[in-house]
Design an enzyme around this catalytic site. Structure first.
Site, PDB file in Angstrom:
ATOM      1  N   GLU A 175      11.259  39.796  64.464  1.00  0.00           N
ATOM      2  CA  GLU A 175      12.072  40.296  63.340  1.00  0.00           C
ATOM      3  C   GLU A 175      11.290  41.619  62.761  1.00  0.00           C
ATOM      4  O   GLU A 175      10.352  41.420  62.133  1.00  0.00           O
ATOM      5  CB  GLU A 175      12.337  39.219  62.330  1.00  0.00           C
ATOM      6  CG  GLU A 175      12.764  39.429  61.109  1.00  0.00           C
ATOM      7  CD  GLU A 175      14.067  39.736  61.264  1.00  0.00           C
ATOM      8  OE1 GLU A 175      14.530  41.009  60.538  1.00  0.00           O
ATOM      9  OE2 GLU A 175      15.156  39.215  61.700  1.00  0.00           O
ATOM     10  N   SER A 217      19.660  42.749  62.410  1.00  0.00           N
ATOM     11  CA  SER A 217      19.256  41.808  63.413  1.00  0.00           C
ATOM     12  C   SER A 217      20.384  41.427  64.391  1.00  0.00           C
ATOM     13  O   SER A 217      20.445  41.624  65.756  1.00  0.00           O
ATOM     14  CB  SER A 217      18.891  40.363  62.937  1.00  0.00           C
ATOM     15  OG  SER A 217      17.790  40.562  62.062  1.00  0.00           O
ATOM     16  N   HIS A 240      11.032  38.676  57.834  1.00  0.00           N
ATOM     17  CA  HIS A 240      12.369  39.095  57.201  1.00  0.00           C
ATOM     18  C   HIS A 240      12.165  38.944  55.651  1.00  0.00           C
ATOM     19  O   HIS A 240      11.415  37.921  55.177  1.00  0.00           O
ATOM     20  CB  HIS A 240      13.435  38.242  57.574  1.00  0.00           C
ATOM     21  CG  HIS A 240      14.941  38.725  57.071  1.00  0.00           C
ATOM     22  ND1 HIS A 240      15.393  38.597  55.916  1.00  0.00           N
ATOM     23  CD2 HIS A 240      15.925  39.289  58.063  1.00  0.00           C
ATOM     24  CE1 HIS A 240      16.451  39.376  55.992  1.00  0.00           C
ATOM     25  NE2 HIS A 240      16.926  39.326  57.156  1.00  0.00           N
ATOM     26  N   ASP A 267      13.893  43.441  66.846  1.00  0.00           N
ATOM     27  CA  ASP A 267      15.329  43.541  66.822  1.00  0.00           C
ATOM     28  C   ASP A 267      15.705  44.637  66.313  1.00  0.00           C
ATOM     29  O   ASP A 267      16.848  45.171  66.436  1.00  0.00           O
ATOM     30  CB  ASP A 267      15.847  41.987  66.142  1.00  0.00           C
ATOM     31  CG  ASP A 267      15.251  42.042  64.633  1.00  0.00           C
ATOM     32  OD1 ASP A 267      14.124  42.817  64.491  1.00  0.00           O
ATOM     33  OD2 ASP A 267      15.869  41.525  63.840  1.00  0.00           O
ATOM     34  N   HIS A 268      14.743  45.183  65.350  1.00  0.00           N
ATOM     35  CA  HIS A 268      15.158  46.488  64.842  1.00  0.00           C
ATOM     36  C   HIS A 268      13.746  46.987  64.130  1.00  0.00           C
ATOM     37  O   HIS A 268      13.003  45.993  63.971  1.00  0.00           O
ATOM     38  CB  HIS A 268      16.240  46.455  63.666  1.00  0.00           C
ATOM     39  CG  HIS A 268      16.135  45.394  62.674  1.00  0.00           C
ATOM     40  ND1 HIS A 268      15.397  45.666  61.483  1.00  0.00           N
ATOM     41  CD2 HIS A 268      16.657  44.330  62.648  1.00  0.00           C
ATOM     42  CE1 HIS A 268      15.409  44.543  60.984  1.00  0.00           C
ATOM     43  NE2 HIS A 268      16.153  43.508  61.336  1.00  0.00           N
TER      44      HIS A 268
END
Length: 622
Positions: free
Chosen positions: A277, A317, A433, A487-488
């Protein structure tokens, strides 16, 4: 004698029963083609799982009725029966019509009714022609039967409307009415969980997509798709369609010498796919980021294979998941994962590997209903899902669910059990996150967001390191390829601009016992995107990647049209294209360049425009 204050629960029950009837009709209408293939337990679960969307739809339909009843508490002489009956009759006709229309459209389209038919209102001739073959008489009879059943149910449960007791004060009656309205909040959002209900909550079958479709509530689905709004492609049109297709085709045309590098000792190893994440390259030392935040990843870059110029396809995500697992590009104003009927047509690594005998599972410490991920994963062929509800309550120690060391410990424990070989297991972390909670002493003290984010990334990197150290001692390690990717990226630290390429740059590493030892420390410098991971992985397993049209093999020679490779990414109302020549970013609304590096050639601008236009056109066609 009926009690006035039992009326609201009975009214809510009325809609639940009507929706159950509609689902039964749907299952019967499609019995020969679909329902006959389901066992009795699966059929029963379509009703059980469908209850959450049924309850949400029933709550929305009950809200006006409950308001009328509360108003009746203020006006004791106005019983409101006529207004309530008229509203219920109108709503019942609409629900019955949607239910009936959906029966035949599902047969033709393969997805439950949503706002799609509204696209044809401006071409009534074509709409009439498309509907000409529909079996109008059976459908009319079904519609009439639904209305008759609804009327009978209303008469049985709800008529007549009992008067308020003469001894009950008006203000109390109003308070009771308001209390019932407040209680609707729970079914409206599908429960008390963190994330409101969506289609993913009713998807339960890994084997029968039809069973998942049957659990969807049609009126809820129509309204929800209307809320998504109509996605218009006009802002992404830069070139003639034929030109855009030709330019994009050149980007994916392999070079004459297209033999890729072989990385693996085994032909069909296990694959452990770990998605981190928000892991931005800005905090990854071996990518030129800050030193000391990710020692695990930096160590893996020295012992495994690292990709130096990989970029996230989007900035959320749900967008990264689709790009990684389906090799599909992102959209600038929406996300394909919001449209389960579109994602069902995407390729999927779990499905592709499942055809070769791989057993698949997806591990996540949070709620997979978030952003429709659950429906996407089930449609994509994942055979087992482990999420927040599968962890003990004491281990749900993060706002989002179970922290990463708990997730990875569960994964390790499960992999110690006898595994059918080979396996494809995906784990998605969550501790980095927002709000950047960490269950250990922060490595970077302070309350500023940058340091909180650094500490959360450092924690996940630490948990990953502990997991890998233990995993190397396990029997399955020697025949396992581990793929580690983000994911990013993230605007932190430093609050990168929305279009900045540094916000999208992420790590991609390959490690594991199945990797050839002589490749330790190998660096892949070609520019690539998350969408390219699928076509890079599959050839290493001896499998074709032809289904992944938007994915290219980063271990094969670069296409002649893009020496050094390319990475396309989307942000809200714009796109970026990175190559060895530098960055180019474009505003789709104004059709104006936001930035163009001095070395960027006109060809790169044309390629970016073509890619944006053709990828979005592909999304619209699905």
């Amino acid at each position: 004698m009926r009690n006035r204050f039992h009326y609201q629960p009975r009214y809510f029950l009325f809609w639940l029963l009507l929706f159950a009837l509609g689902r039964a009709v749907f299952l019967l209408y499609h019995y020969a083609q679909h329902t006959a293939t389901l066992d009795a337990g699966t059929v029963a679960r379509t009703f059980l799982y469908g209850l959450r969307l049924d309850g949400s739809a029933a709550a929305y339909l009950s809200l006006p009725a409950f308001l009328l009843l509360a108003l009746g508490g203020l006006l004791p002489r106005w019983r409101g029966a006529r207004a309530l009956g008229a509203y219920t009759a109108l709503a019942g006709v609409v629900v019955g019509l949607l239910t009936t229309v959906d029966l035949e459209l599902y047969k033709a389209w393969g997805f439950r009714l949503d706002s799609t038919p509204l696209q044809y209102l401006d071409t009534p001739g074509e709409m009439a022609a498309s509907a000409g073959s529909a079996p109008w008489l059976p459908l009319t009879l079904i519609f009439g039967a639904l209305l008759a059943a609804g009327y009978g149910l209303y008469r049985r449960l709800l008529a007549p409307l009992p008067p308020a007791p003469a001894w009950f004060p008006r203000w109390r009656a109003v308070l009771v009415g308001l209390l019932y309205i407040a209680l609707l909040v729970v079914p409206l959002r599908g429960g008390v969980q963190q994330i409101p209900v969506n289609q993913s909550d009713v998807y339960f079958s890994t084997q029968f997509p039809f069973a998942n479709h049957a659990a969807i509530n049609v009126p809820w689905n129509v309204v929800q798709s209307l809320q998504l709004g109509e996605v218009k492609p006009s802002t992404t049109v830069y070139l003639p369609d034929s030109t855009a297709r030709r330019v994009v085709a050149e980007l994916y045309r392999p070079a004459p010498d297209s033999a890729p590098v072989r990385l693996l000792r085994a032909r069909r190893p296990n694959v452990l796919f770990i998605i981190l994440e928000s892991f931005t390259a800005k905090l990854v030392g071996h990518l030129g980021g800050e030193a000391g935040v990710t020692p695990t990843l930096d160590s893996l870059a020295r012992t495994g294979v690292s990709f130096r110029n990989l970029y996230a396809s989007g900035d959320r995500s749900q967008k990264g998941i689709v790009a990684l697992l389906s090799g599909y590009p992102n959209q600038p104003t929406t996300s394909i994962i919001k449209y389960p009927r579109k994602t069902e047509g995407l390729p999927s690594l779990a499905r592709t590997l499942g055809r070769q005998g791989y057993r698949s599972a997806f591990y996540y410490g949070g709620e997979l209903a978030f952003a429709n991920m659950k429906s996407y994963l089930l449609a994509g062929g994942y055979q087992r899902l482990v999420e927040r509800q599968d962890f003990h309550q004491r281990d749900q120690n993060s706002k989002w669910g179970a922290h990463d060391h708990v997730l990875l410990a569960r994964l390790l424990r499960d992999l110690r059990q006898p595994q059918p070989a080979p396996f494809f297991v995906t784990a998605f972390t969550l501790s980095s996150h927002e709000p950047f909670e960490v269950p250990m002493r922060p490595r970077f003290p302070g309350t500023d967001l940058d340091n909180q984010f650094r500490s959360s990334v450092a924690y996940t990197d630490h948990a990953l390191g502990q997991f890998l150290r233990t995993a190397r001692q396990e029997a399955w390690w020697s025949n396992t390829l581990v793929v580690i990717v983000a994911d990013h990226g993230h605007p932190l630290p430093g609050w990168s601009a929305i279009q900045s390429p540094e916000k999208f740059r992420i790590p991609l590493l390959l490690t594991g016992g199945a990797l050839r030892p002589d490749l330790a420390g190998r660096q892949v410098t070609t520019f690539g995107s998350q969408t390219d991971v699928a076509a890079t992985l599959l050839p290493q397993l001896g499998l074709p990647a032809r289904d992944y049209a938007w994915s290219r093999n980063l271990l094969a020679p670069d296409p002649a049209a893009a020496p050094g490779g390319f990475a396309f990414y989307c942000f809200t109302d714009g796109f970026g294209l990175m190559t060895p020549d530098g960055e180019l970013t474009m505003d789709n609304v104004a059709h104006q360049l936001m930035y163009r590096a001095p070395a960027v050639k006109d060809r790169q601008l044309l390629q970016g425009q073509a890619y944006q236009q053709e990828s979005f056109a592909d999304f619209m066609r699905r």
